[in-house]
Design an enzyme around this catalytic site. Structure first.
Site, PDB file in Angstrom:
ATOM      1  CE  LYS A 126      -3.875   0.120   2.417  1.00 29.38           C
ATOM      2  NZ  LYS A 126      -4.783   0.025   3.590  1.00 29.38           N
ATOM      3  CG  LEU A 127       3.219   2.413  -2.444  1.00 31.61           C
ATOM      4  CD1 LEU A 127       3.579   2.191  -3.905  1.00 31.61           C
ATOM      5  CD2 LEU A 127       4.432   2.906  -1.671  1.00 31.61           C
TER       6      LEU A 127
END
Length: 317
Positions: A126-127
């Site tokens: 996740k970014l």
């Protein structure tokens, strides 16, 4: 009678949004998502103290940031013993504006999962959906590391993520709803402004339609729900990640569910292409007060919870 949750699963891949993995099995989700806030919430429960203490003990000589990474991996590993699909593990929000550091951290997390015998095909990194985060995803995807773009509040972010080849995006329904409701004040009318007219629901529908119309393979996973109504208005979305309390409400309901989104219906959507160069991206996000405020707020909240998690760990060393 078939439950609302089971009916929803006919149209949409159901994902559990929690660090509390002991709650997962009863809902039989395909995937699970975590973030620093959810892990912080979980480690404050007695049932997760042993996992926290063991992780700190096993990595006591390492920097606190490394211990947090190991804790995230420990939670992800336990989750993957329960769900058959993927787990999403988040890069520290304090790296949201640093492309290289985000790439390096993602590789570290994947290497740590690999050491636990977990292949990268079962992990989504996740970014934050900043320009820098999206550029990191572009590189990581080419390296075979699949990315989940989070803190996504606008079509501009969604299109840039798809153009970068991101595996999946997580548009935040509830936080969009919160912003519009708060700003409307006494003018907000739930009967008029909720349901299919909910701004968060409409945002995801628009993104979904754009992707299907223009043929992007990036998966759309609605996230951050406040009510079951928001979830049911998005039945048919590729995936929906749902908190345990809302999963329970869907499990307890026998209401009939109708499909609201489909690729076929979206292909004729009245929607124009959005430019994805850096200048256009920054202008479009800046021009959207809700997206600007919620993106910056989301990064601050996740960063603050990472710091709180550091303090919890420091207290055990």
């Amino acid at each position: 009678m078939t439950t609302a949750l089971d009916q929803l699963k006919q149209y949409t891949t159901v994902v559990a949004d929690t660090g509390d993995f002991q709650q997962l099995a009863q809902y039989k989700p395909q995937d699970a998502t975590t973030n620093p806030s959810l892990v912080l919430k979980a480690v404050q429960k007695d049932e997760y103290k042993p996992l926290l203490e063991k992780t700190v003990r096993d990595h006591a000589s390492k920097p606190v940031g490394s211990i947090i990474d190991n804790l995230l991996i420990a939670f992800g590993t336990e989750i993957l013993k329960i769900v058959p699909g993927r787990v999403s593990t988040e890069v520290d929000a304090r790296l949201s504006f640093d492309t290289k550091a985000s790439i390096d951290k993602a590789h570290e997390l994947i290497k740590m999962y690999d050491a636990q015998g977990i292949g990268r095909e079962r992990v989504l990194i996740k970014l934050a959906s900043t320009w820098e985060g999206i550029r990191a995803a572009e590189v990581l995807q080419k390296d075979g590391i699949k990315c989940n773009m989070t803190l996504l509040f606008s079509l501009a972010q969604a299109v840039a993520a798809a153009e970068a080849g991101a595996q999946l995006i997580s548009p935040f329904v509830g936080r969009i709803y919160d912003w519009y409701k708060k700003n409307a004040g006494s003018n907000w009318d739930e009967a008029r402004d909720g349901g299919a007219n909910d701004p968060g629901v409409q945002s995801v529908r628009r993104i979904y339609a754009y992707y299907k119309k223009f043929g992007y393979p990036t998966e759309v996973m609605g996230a951050s729900f406040r009510t079951t109504s928001q979830i049911l208005e998005l039945a048919g979305c590729d995936l929906l990640t749902i908190s345990p309390d809302l999963l329970q409400k869907l499990h307890d309901s026998n209401d009939r569910i109708e499909r609201k989104l489909s690729p076929e219906a979206s292909r004729n959507a009245d929607i124009e292409r959005v430019p994805t160069d850096e200048a256009s991206f920054r202008f479009l996000v800046n021009d959207d007060a809700m997206a600007t405020e919620k993106l910056s707020e989301g990064i601050r909240v996740f960063a603050a919870d990472a710091i709180k998690l550091e303090k919890v760990i420091e207290a055990l060393r």
